[in-house]
Design a protein around this motif. Structure first.
Motif, PDB file in Angstrom:
ATOM      1  N   ALA A  20       0.830  -1.213   0.000  1.00  0.00           N
ATOM      2  CA  ALA A  20       0.000   0.000   0.000  1.00  0.00           C
ATOM      3  C   ALA A  20       0.862   1.258   0.000  1.00  0.00           C
ATOM      4  N   PHE A  21       1.893   1.278   0.835  1.00  0.00           N
ATOM      5  CA  PHE A  21       2.764   2.457   0.901  1.00  0.00           C
ATOM      6  C   PHE A  21       3.541   2.632  -0.400  1.00  0.00           C
ATOM      7  N   ALA A  22       4.049   1.542  -0.949  1.00  0.00           N
ATOM      8  CA  ALA A  22       4.819   1.646  -2.196  1.00  0.00           C
ATOM      9  C   ALA A  22       3.928   2.123  -3.344  1.00  0.00           C
ATOM     10  N   ARG A  23       2.712   1.615  -3.397  1.00  0.00           N
ATOM     11  CA  ARG A  23       1.788   2.039  -4.451  1.00  0.00           C
ATOM     12  C   ARG A  23       1.399   3.504  -4.299  1.00  0.00           C
ATOM     13  N   LEU A  82       7.495   4.964  10.510  1.00  0.00           N
ATOM     14  CA  LEU A  82       7.855   3.640  10.999  1.00  0.00           C
ATOM     15  C   LEU A  82       6.571   2.921  11.374  1.00  0.00           C
ATOM     16  N   VAL A  83       6.327   1.766  10.768  1.00  0.00           N
ATOM     17  CA  VAL A  83       5.174   0.939  11.118  1.00  0.00           C
ATOM     18  C   VAL A  83       5.694  -0.292  11.855  1.00  0.00           C
ATOM     19  N   ASN A  84       5.479  -0.307  13.164  1.00  0.00           N
ATOM     20  CA  ASN A  84       5.890  -1.444  13.993  1.00  0.00           C
ATOM     21  C   ASN A  84       4.796  -2.510  13.947  1.00  0.00           C
ATOM     22  N   ILE A 177      -1.600   4.449  17.619  1.00  0.00           N
ATOM     23  CA  ILE A 177      -1.900   3.057  17.951  1.00  0.00           C
ATOM     24  C   ILE A 177      -3.026   2.583  17.037  1.00  0.00           C
ATOM     25  N   VAL A 178      -2.804   1.499  16.310  1.00  0.00           N
ATOM     26  CA  VAL A 178      -3.834   0.890  15.468  1.00  0.00           C
ATOM     27  C   VAL A 178      -4.310  -0.382  16.161  1.00  0.00           C
ATOM     28  N   GLN A 179      -5.622  -0.520  16.304  1.00  0.00           N
ATOM     29  CA  GLN A 179      -6.222  -1.632  17.040  1.00  0.00           C
ATOM     30  C   GLN A 179      -7.112  -2.474  16.119  1.00  0.00           C
ATOM     31  N   PRO A 180      -6.528  -3.414  15.371  1.00  0.00           N
ATOM     32  CA  PRO A 180      -7.371  -4.272  14.530  1.00  0.00           C
ATOM     33  C   PRO A 180      -8.253  -5.186  15.382  1.00  0.00           C
ATOM     34  N   LYS A 225      -5.894   1.620   6.261  1.00  0.00           N
ATOM     35  CA  LYS A 225      -6.054   2.548   7.380  1.00  0.00           C
ATOM     36  C   LYS A 225      -4.704   3.092   7.830  1.00  0.00           C
ATOM     37  N   ILE A 226      -3.699   2.234   7.867  1.00  0.00           N
ATOM     38  CA  ILE A 226      -2.357   2.674   8.258  1.00  0.00           C
ATOM     39  C   ILE A 226      -1.856   3.751   7.301  1.00  0.00           C
ATOM     40  N   LEU A 227      -2.027   3.535   5.997  1.00  0.00           N
ATOM     41  CA  LEU A 227      -1.612   4.528   5.008  1.00  0.00           C
ATOM     42  C   LEU A 227      -2.393   5.821   5.177  1.00  0.00           C
ATOM     43  N   GLU A 228      -3.685   5.702   5.407  1.00  0.00           N
ATOM     44  CA  GLU A 228      -4.517   6.893   5.614  1.00  0.00           C
ATOM     45  C   GLU A 228      -4.008   7.715   6.802  1.00  0.00           C
ATOM     46  N   ILE A 229      -3.664   7.028   7.877  1.00  0.00           N
ATOM     47  CA  ILE A 229      -3.146   7.713   9.069  1.00  0.00           C
ATOM     48  C   ILE A 229      -1.826   8.404   8.749  1.00  0.00           C
ATOM     49  N   ALA A 230      -0.927   7.689   8.079  1.00  0.00           N
ATOM     50  CA  ALA A 230       0.380   8.258   7.751  1.00  0.00           C
ATOM     51  C   ALA A 230       0.253   9.508   6.899  1.00  0.00           C
ATOM     52  N   ASP A 231      -0.685   9.505   5.972  1.00  0.00           N
ATOM     53  CA  ASP A 231      -0.854  10.628   5.050  1.00  0.00           C
ATOM     54  C   ASP A 231      -1.675  11.769   5.641  1.00  0.00           C
ATOM     55  N   SER A 232      -2.245  11.561   6.804  1.00  0.00           N
ATOM     56  CA  SER A 232      -3.067  12.590   7.432  1.00  0.00           C
ATOM     57  C   SER A 232      -2.209  13.485   8.322  1.00  0.00           C
TER      58      SER A 232
END
Length: 284
Positions: A20-23, A82-84, A177-180, A225-232
């Protein structure tokens, strides 16, 4: 071009997040414990001409993390995200699991995150920019059998993330914090009924996972969702992800601690009826 490190990228959420990030135009450093096990990621990156570089990193090793991060900084001046994500799971009753199980999960899910985070903070702080996204779980707020080894690691991760967010905000570094909820990953698929145990909770919660996975939520849902957060530019700390995440957290919030303990200690039929009445799922 922005750069991102994604840990645990060989499969599941990490795999989809790297893509997702690379795209989306990020230069992606996809770290894995065993680079020989990422043929699909490499093939997809080559086919789509994606800027993904796979690097070996064992988050359980100070030396491995430091060597990998050093190699990354030889290729780029800054890490923007950084995505842990790297994590493992062990399940069973607390009595029946070994202390090694507890130590292994904490080493990866908690100390592994700290190693990677501490390695990038100095550069982010100097740049006064950056985003650290820690992949937790609804288990970071809910504790129950058979996740007595896994849930504490996510509780600890949430606590240190909350403290870190306070320290880094003045340096304009976001901590998230992402909570799947229940996502269709190898980890979720491994939680099945039929385990030999003296505790019935071990198996009935596995039934809940398997019932939920009949309508699977893909890892790409979390990656998006992770990408959305990073770009926000949002400073929101916690982000439940998946259709059952917020309901699970809300459900727990309606009970006192004593009610939660009593419900999870109840006989099977009482527990099954409560799940069916609350979520419409027959998990018998």
């Amino acid at each position: 071009m922005k750069s991102a490190i994604i840990t645990g990228a060989s499969r599941g959420i990490g795999f989809e997040t790297a893509l997702a990030f690379a795209r989306a135009g990020y230069n992606v450093f996809a770290t894995v414990r065993n680079p020989d096990g990422v043929a699909e990621l490499k093939e997809t990156a080559a086919r789509e001409s994606l800027p993904i570089k796979v690097l070996k990193m064992d988050v359980n090793s100070d030396e491995s993390v430091n060597d990998c991060i050093h190699a990354i900084y030889e290729e780029t001046d800054t890490i923007d995200v950084l995505v842990n994500n790297a994590g493992i799971e062990r399940h069973g009753s607390i009595e029946e699991m070994t202390l090694t199980d507890f130590r292994d999960v904490m080493e990866t899910n908690y100390f592994g995150v700290l190693r990677c985070t501490k390695a990038v903070i100095p550069q982010m702080r100097a740049s006064r920019d950056g985003c650290i996204i820690n992949i937790s779980s609804v288990a970071g707020k809910i504790a129950n059998t058979p996740l007595g080894a896994y849930a504490p690691t996510k509780h600890a991760l949430e606590a240190v993330s909350e403290a870190l967010a306070q320290e880094l905000k003045q340096h304009h570094i976001r901590v998230v914090i992402v909570q799947p909820g229940i996502i269709d990953t190898d980890m979720a698929q491994a939680l099945k009924p039929g385990v030999s145990s003296i505790y019935p909770q071990v198996n009935r919660f596995g039934g809940l996972f398997q019932a939920s996975l009949k309508s699977p939520r893909p890892s790409s849902m979390v990656a998006d969702k992770i990408l959305e957060i990073a770009d926000s530019s949002s400073w929101q700390l916690r982000h439940p992800v998946g259709p059952d995440a917020a309901p699970f957290l809300g459900w727990r919030g309606t009970m006192t601690d004593e009610q939660w303990v009593d419900w999870n200690a109840a006989e099977d039929e009482v527990w099954f009826d409560a799940v069916q009445n609350t979520f419409g799922m027959d998990v018998r």
